[in-house]
Write a protein that holds these residues in place. Sequence first.
Motif, mmCIF file in Angstrom:
data_model
loop_
_atom_site.group_PDB
_atom_site.id
_atom_site.type_symbol
_atom_site.label_atom_id
_atom_site.label_comp_id
_atom_site.label_asym_id
_atom_site.label_seq_id
_atom_site.Cartn_x
_atom_site.Cartn_y
_atom_site.Cartn_z
ATOM 1 N N ARG A 4 0.839 -1.205 0.000
ATOM 2 C CA ARG A 4 0.000 0.000 0.000
ATOM 3 C C ARG A 4 0.873 1.254 0.000
ATOM 4 O O ARG A 4 1.947 1.280 0.602
ATOM 5 C CB ARG A 4 -0.917 0.019 1.231
ATOM 6 C CG ARG A 4 -2.017 -1.028 1.213
ATOM 7 C CD ARG A 4 -2.900 -0.921 2.450
ATOM 8 N NE ARG A 4 -3.927 -1.944 2.447
ATOM 9 C CZ ARG A 4 -5.148 -1.787 1.953
ATOM 10 N NH1 ARG A 4 -5.490 -0.614 1.427
ATOM 11 N NH2 ARG A 4 -6.024 -2.767 1.974
ATOM 12 N N LEU A 5 0.355 2.303 -0.638
ATOM 13 C CA LEU A 5 1.029 3.598 -0.636
ATOM 14 C C LEU A 5 0.567 4.415 0.561
ATOM 15 O O LEU A 5 -0.624 4.485 0.854
ATOM 16 C CB LEU A 5 0.704 4.378 -1.911
ATOM 17 C CG LEU A 5 1.369 5.757 -2.021
ATOM 18 C CD1 LEU A 5 2.830 5.612 -2.439
ATOM 19 C CD2 LEU A 5 0.617 6.659 -2.995
ATOM 20 N N ARG A 6 1.505 5.026 1.262
ATOM 21 C CA ARG A 6 1.172 5.948 2.351
ATOM 22 C C ARG A 6 0.640 7.237 1.727
ATOM 23 O O ARG A 6 1.367 7.946 1.033
ATOM 24 C CB ARG A 6 2.405 6.270 3.189
ATOM 25 C CG ARG A 6 3.006 5.083 3.927
ATOM 26 C CD ARG A 6 4.288 5.513 4.638
ATOM 27 N NE ARG A 6 4.914 4.397 5.321
ATOM 28 C CZ ARG A 6 4.710 4.068 6.586
ATOM 29 N NH1 ARG A 6 3.882 4.800 7.319
ATOM 30 N NH2 ARG A 6 5.323 3.036 7.130
ATOM 31 N N VAL A 7 -0.604 7.556 1.956
ATOM 32 C CA VAL A 7 -1.165 8.757 1.342
ATOM 33 C C VAL A 7 -0.838 9.976 2.204
ATOM 34 O O VAL A 7 -0.669 9.869 3.421
ATOM 35 C CB VAL A 7 -2.701 8.631 1.166
ATOM 36 C CG1 VAL A 7 -3.035 7.444 0.288
ATOM 37 C CG2 VAL A 7 -3.408 8.526 2.510
ATOM 38 N N PRO A 8 -0.726 11.139 1.589
ATOM 39 C CA PRO A 8 -0.420 12.354 2.356
ATOM 40 C C PRO A 8 -1.587 12.764 3.248
ATOM 41 O O PRO A 8 -2.751 12.546 2.918
ATOM 42 C CB PRO A 8 -0.153 13.398 1.263
ATOM 43 C CG PRO A 8 -0.892 12.887 0.063
ATOM 44 C CD PRO A 8 -0.826 11.403 0.138
ATOM 45 N N ASP A 9 -1.255 13.375 4.379
ATOM 46 C CA ASP A 9 -2.290 13.837 5.307
ATOM 47 C C ASP A 9 -3.010 15.082 4.778
ATOM 48 O O ASP A 9 -4.204 15.261 5.017
ATOM 49 C CB ASP A 9 -1.670 14.148 6.670
ATOM 50 C CG ASP A 9 -1.136 12.901 7.368
ATOM 51 O OD1 ASP A 9 -1.720 11.815 7.143
ATOM 52 O OD2 ASP A 9 -0.142 13.017 8.104
ATOM 53 N N ASP A 10 -2.277 15.939 4.078
ATOM 54 C CA ASP A 10 -2.866 17.187 3.592
ATOM 55 C C ASP A 10 -3.748 16.934 2.373
ATOM 56 O O ASP A 10 -3.505 16.012 1.589
ATOM 57 C CB ASP A 10 -1.762 18.176 3.222
ATOM 58 C CG ASP A 10 -0.937 18.603 4.429
ATOM 59 O OD1 ASP A 10 -1.488 18.563 5.547
ATOM 60 O OD2 ASP A 10 0.243 18.955 4.241
ATOM 61 N N PRO A 11 -4.766 17.776 2.191
ATOM 62 C CA PRO A 11 -5.621 17.641 0.999
ATOM 63 C C PRO A 11 -4.825 17.857 -0.285
ATOM 64 O O PRO A 11 -3.852 18.616 -0.319
ATOM 65 C CB PRO A 11 -6.666 18.746 1.196
ATOM 66 C CG PRO A 11 -6.646 19.055 2.653
ATOM 67 C CD PRO A 11 -5.234 18.835 3.097
ATOM 68 N N LEU A 12 -5.244 17.175 -1.327
ATOM 69 C CA LEU A 12 -4.665 17.349 -2.659
ATOM 70 C C LEU A 12 -5.659 18.129 -3.503
ATOM 71 O O LEU A 12 -6.875 17.900 -3.425
ATOM 72 C CB LEU A 12 -4.370 15.997 -3.304
ATOM 73 C CG LEU A 12 -3.334 15.117 -2.593
ATOM 74 C CD1 LEU A 12 -3.233 13.765 -3.277
ATOM 75 C CD2 LEU A 12 -1.976 15.804 -2.567
ATOM 76 N N VAL A 13 -5.157 19.028 -4.314
ATOM 77 C CA VAL A 13 -6.009 19.867 -5.142
ATOM 78 C C VAL A 13 -5.532 19.774 -6.587
ATOM 79 O O VAL A 13 -4.329 19.888 -6.852
ATOM 80 C CB VAL A 13 -5.978 21.336 -4.682
ATOM 81 C CG1 VAL A 13 -6.930 22.188 -5.522
ATOM 82 C CG2 VAL A 13 -6.339 21.446 -3.199
#
Length: 371
Positions: A186-195
Motif C-alpha cells: 500500500r502507498l502511504r497517502v499524504p495527510d494534507d488535501p490534494l487539489v
Amino acid sequence: MTATPSDAAAACPPVGRLAPSPTGVLHIGNARSLLLAWLSARSRGGKVLLRVEDLIPGQPEFVISLLRDLRYLGLDWDAPPDCEGVCQVADFVDMDGDLPPFILQSERHRAYNRVLGRLADAGLVYPCVCTRREIEAAVRAPHAEDHGAAYPGTCRGRFVNMKTAIAFEASRAQRAGRKPVGVAMRLRVPDDPLVFVDQLHGTVTVSLPEDCGDFVIQRKDGAFAYMLAVVVDDLAMGVTEVVRGDDLLDCTGQQLALYQAIARHGVQTDLAAVVDRPPPDWVHVPLVYGDEGRRLAKRDRSLHVQTLQEMGVPGSAVRRWLAGSLGLPDSDDPAELAAHFSWAAMPRGPAVFGAAELAGLCDVPRSAAPS
C-alpha cells in the motif's frame, strides 16, 4: 499541494493517449471518450499514443478487437517513445497500412517493479496482510460504485519490512491449515488535501485519508494495481493530457499522490528522471447513458462497436453520431471534426444512446459513406 496546468505544457502541443482496457469489447460510450481524447490532442497539433491496459495478460483476442475497433472508428495514433512494452500491430492482427506500434501494459511489469522498489526504499509503501475486497479490485480501473470505507491503516507500521510480513502470513496460514496468500503493498497517502484542476469540473479538492486511506498498488498475488501502472506508464510515455470518463474523477487524487511521491523522491521510470515533470492535465468527460438512465456497460452487447460493425453500420455513421453528441458539425471526417473542436463548446451533460439512436444508425444506407 495543487496540481494545475503548467505554462510550459500549455505552450507545447499536448501528448494525449488512447488507453482502452481489453476486459471486453468497446461500447459506444467508450468510443465517445476515445474520440474526445483524440480530438483534444489533434485539434492543437498534438500527438496521440495508444496503450492497451491489459494488466491481466493472456487475452490477445480482445487486443485484436480493440485494434479493429479503433480502425473502424477512424482513430489513428503515433509511435510511442522507446520504452518497455512496445508492440507491433502485426504481432496481433494483419491490418492494411503501416500502423505505428503501441504500448501493452502486460509487457511492462519490470518497469512497475522498479518503481515499486524505489518507493519502498523511500519508505512510501508498506506491506499489508489485510483481507479486503479492495485488494481484489485493485488490478482494474476503479469506478464510482467501487468506493467503500477508507482503509484504516491497520498494517501501517505493523511490519519492519516485507520479509517479516511474509513470515507473519506464512505462520497465520499454517495455523489456519491453508496456503499463504501473499502480501500486498500500500502507498502511504499524504495527510494534507490534494487539489487539482479539471478542464470541465474545475478545482477539485481530495482528502485521501478520508476518501480511501492508504491504497493498494500491488496485490497479494503480485499483480500490479491499475493506479500504479497508469501513472508509471503516463510518465514513461510523456503523456501531458488525460481525457477519460467522469466515473474516474474520484480516483484522480490517488494518481496525483503517486505522481507526487515519484517526483518528490526522484524515482525514475524506464525513460529518465521525472522530478521536474508535472502531472498531466485532466479532463473527465460526461458518460453515455442508455434509455433507462443507466451507464452503458460492456455487457450491453447491442451497443458494442464490434456489434455495430457486424450489423453493417458504417464507421462513418458512428462518427457522425458521436460528433453530433459533442456539438460538432455533421461530418464523419476526423480531421474536420478536430478543426472545429473546443472544450468550451462541448455539451456538459451526459449523452443518451438507446433504442432510437441504435435504430437510427441501423437505418443509415450502407453505401452512404465509406467506413
